[in-house]
Design an enzyme around this catalytic site. Structure first.
Site, short mmCIF file in Angstrom:
data_model
loop_
_atom_site.label_atom_id
_atom_site.label_comp_id
_atom_site.label_asym_id
_atom_site.label_seq_id
_atom_site.Cartn_x
_atom_site.Cartn_y
_atom_site.Cartn_z
N SER A 180 34.83 39.51 31.90
CA SER A 180 33.41 39.25 31.60
C SER A 180 32.73 40.45 30.95
CB SER A 180 32.69 38.81 32.86
OG SER A 180 33.30 37.62 33.32
N ARG A 195 32.54 46.16 23.57
CA ARG A 195 32.15 47.39 24.29
C ARG A 195 32.26 47.13 25.78
NH1 ARG A 195 27.74 44.95 22.39
NH2 ARG A 195 26.29 44.11 23.93
N ASP A 233 32.95 34.78 32.73
CA ASP A 233 32.65 34.09 34.00
C ASP A 233 31.60 32.98 33.85
OD1 ASP A 233 30.55 35.84 33.59
OD2 ASP A 233 30.53 36.66 35.61
#
Length: 500
Positions: A180, A195, A233
């Protein structure tokens, strides 16, 4: 410098060091606490600042819809609307054993999910603690650790009493990998890390395909799995909640961050036209909507306190929507209001207030406790201010703090309703109604949050807003990941996956 009336200040020594000083004068000790009338006058000011009218909410919803559309049309928009390559809803008939590995912010979780069909499942799981060193070390080492934990889990759960494997020779277990963190995906089993977030900084990982890195670790330890899907998620929450109740059309997370996912027609996702995917298909979209109204700040009603939160954050200008509604920031907004009133000489005269001066020291959990204090004297609020901040409060002040917490909490819920309403309006779900699977600490633990979201939906849509109901979501990062692994396996077995 003169010591401020807050009873604290600082002086710069000749060496260049700064020394904090805390003073308390006899005159100040006799100064009165704020009166009930004073606090009522101030409360009116904050009511006008933090209250969202139905008209303003509807304007936000329209702007939100425009942002969602733009994100579907073009890549690299403020609300990125990430295609997940999760095609269509689960049938509810998915069955069998599937593994899920969830790389969370504090734990690594491995789950064995047995899907039983008809929206039923059983789950066995083990959590493994991640150290700060592992989060910052070489990326490949992090995935090696994930593989080691996965191997341990399989050895424990797929062997008989004599230590023999229960798997057939050559059998590979399908694995869903819940990762996630923002990724660019061009297919379901590929994810290029944009990132790190949530305090991770593992080296040599950003810009690389994390699915491929994890595959290398799986091969290194000769683990009998095939990684079929890498998912977020929120997407998992959407799929798991629909598996259990097919009326669920949207999933939202309201926790330390905020996000939403829903199912879109491929024909509306213009930015992936060149991939040649069947226009009749549907695909789950991970909105990453915490970024709504970032940079331009044209639509959201930011107060000066919100602007301070933004400008002092690690990413100024970004995640504008998230900074008004997520659990990470609500306590800080309230703390900034309190500090302003201390500076103005309204609160805590003659008391040492330096403990309130540290950013983020006032947790959002305190707002939950303040709102749910059942006592006439508001004893829970006395406890918070004496125990954590060593200041005494009057009943009038405590009533003010509770009312202020309610204003900030209510605004967060009503803005959350605007996000849900934007997807509902865009997809035309209002008349038939739908369920919204909701998860996250704010939704689950903040008193009245869900009721205020529902109240906001009625303010936006009128009575028809009652057709949209939030429900507690199913476990997205475990069960959802496993169901997506099952759906992907079935789709691949049927030769339906696009070759991109």
């Amino acid at each position: 410098m003169v010591a401020s009336r807050r009873g604290s200040g600082s002086i710069t020594l000749p060496t260049g060091q700064t020394m904090a000083i805390h003073t308390r004068t006899h005159e100040e000790e006799d100064l009165p606490h704020a009166t009930k009338k004073t606090m009522a006058d101030h409360l009116r000011k904050y009511e006008s600042l933090f209250t969202l009218t139905p008209q303003r909410m509807r304007m936000i919803v329209e702007a939100f819809k425009d942002s969602l559309e733009l994100g579907l049309q073009k890549p690299k928009q403020v609300v990125p609307m990430i295609p997940t390559f999760v095609f269509g809803w689960p049938t509810g008939k998915e069955s069998g054993d599937f593994l899920a590995l969830d790389l969370g912010g504090t734990n690594l979780r491995v789950c064995l999910v047995t899907l039983q069909g008809e929206g039923k499942f059983e789950m066995t799981q083990t959590k493994y603690r991640l150290t700060e060193e592992q989060k910052q070390d070489e990326g490949q080492k992090l995935f090696d650790f994930c593989a080691e934990c996965l191997k341990t889990f399989i050895d424990t759960n797929f062997t008989d009493e004599d230590g023999n494997s229960l798997l057939k020779p050559g059998e590979l277990l399908p694995l869903g990998f819940t990762f996630s963190y923002p990724c660019y995906q061009s297919r379901i089993d590929h994810g290029e890390l944009i990132r790190w977030t949530k305090g991770f900084g593992a080296k040599n990982t950003e810009g690389r395909d994390v699915a491929e890195m994890f595959r290398q670790s799986i091969e290194k330890y000769k683990i009998p799995v095939v990684m079929t899907a890498i998912i977020n998620d929120t997407t998992g929450t959407l799929i798991a909640s629909h598996y259990v109740n097919p009326k669920t059309k949207i999933a939202v997370i309201f926790g330390t961050g905020c996000n939403a996912a829903y199912m879109e027609d491929v024909s509306n996702i213009e930015k992936i036209n060149e991939l040649g995917i069947n226009k009749q298909d549907q695909m789950a979209i991970n909105c990453e909507w915490g970024a709504f109204d970032s940079f331009e700040h044209e639509h959201l009603p930011r107060t000066k306190y919100d602007i301070i939160v933004d400008e002092t954050s690690n990413k100024p200008g970004e995640q504008a929507f998230e900074k008004l509604i997520s659990g990470r920031y609500l306590g800080e907004i309230l703390r900034l209001v309190i500090c302003e009133l201390i500076d103005e000489g309204v609160l805590f005269l003659g008391q040492e207030t330096y403990k309130l001066e540290t950013p983020y020291v006032f947790e959002t959990a305190f707002l939950s406790l303040m709102e749910s204090d059942p006592t006439d004297e508001l004893l829970m609020i006395i406890g918070i201010f004496t125990h954590f901040f060593a200041v005494e409060t009057t009943l009038a002040e405590r009533q003010f703090f509770r009312a202020l917490a309610m204003l900030i909490g209510r605004r967060a819920a009503r803005l959350s309703a605007c996000g849900i309403a934007a997807i509902v309006g865009k997809m035309g779900y209002l008349d038939e109604g739908c369920l919204v699977g909701a998860d996250g600490s704010l939704y689950n633990k903040y008193p009245g949050f869900a009721d205020r979201v529902h109240e906001g939906l009625v303010d936006i849509f009128g009575e028809k807003g009652r057709n949209i109901k939030t429900v507690h979501a199913e476990d997205g990062s475990g069960v959802g990941s496993a169901i997506i692994a099952a759906m992907t396996k079935a789709r691949r077995d049927a030769g339906l996956y696009p070759h991109v």
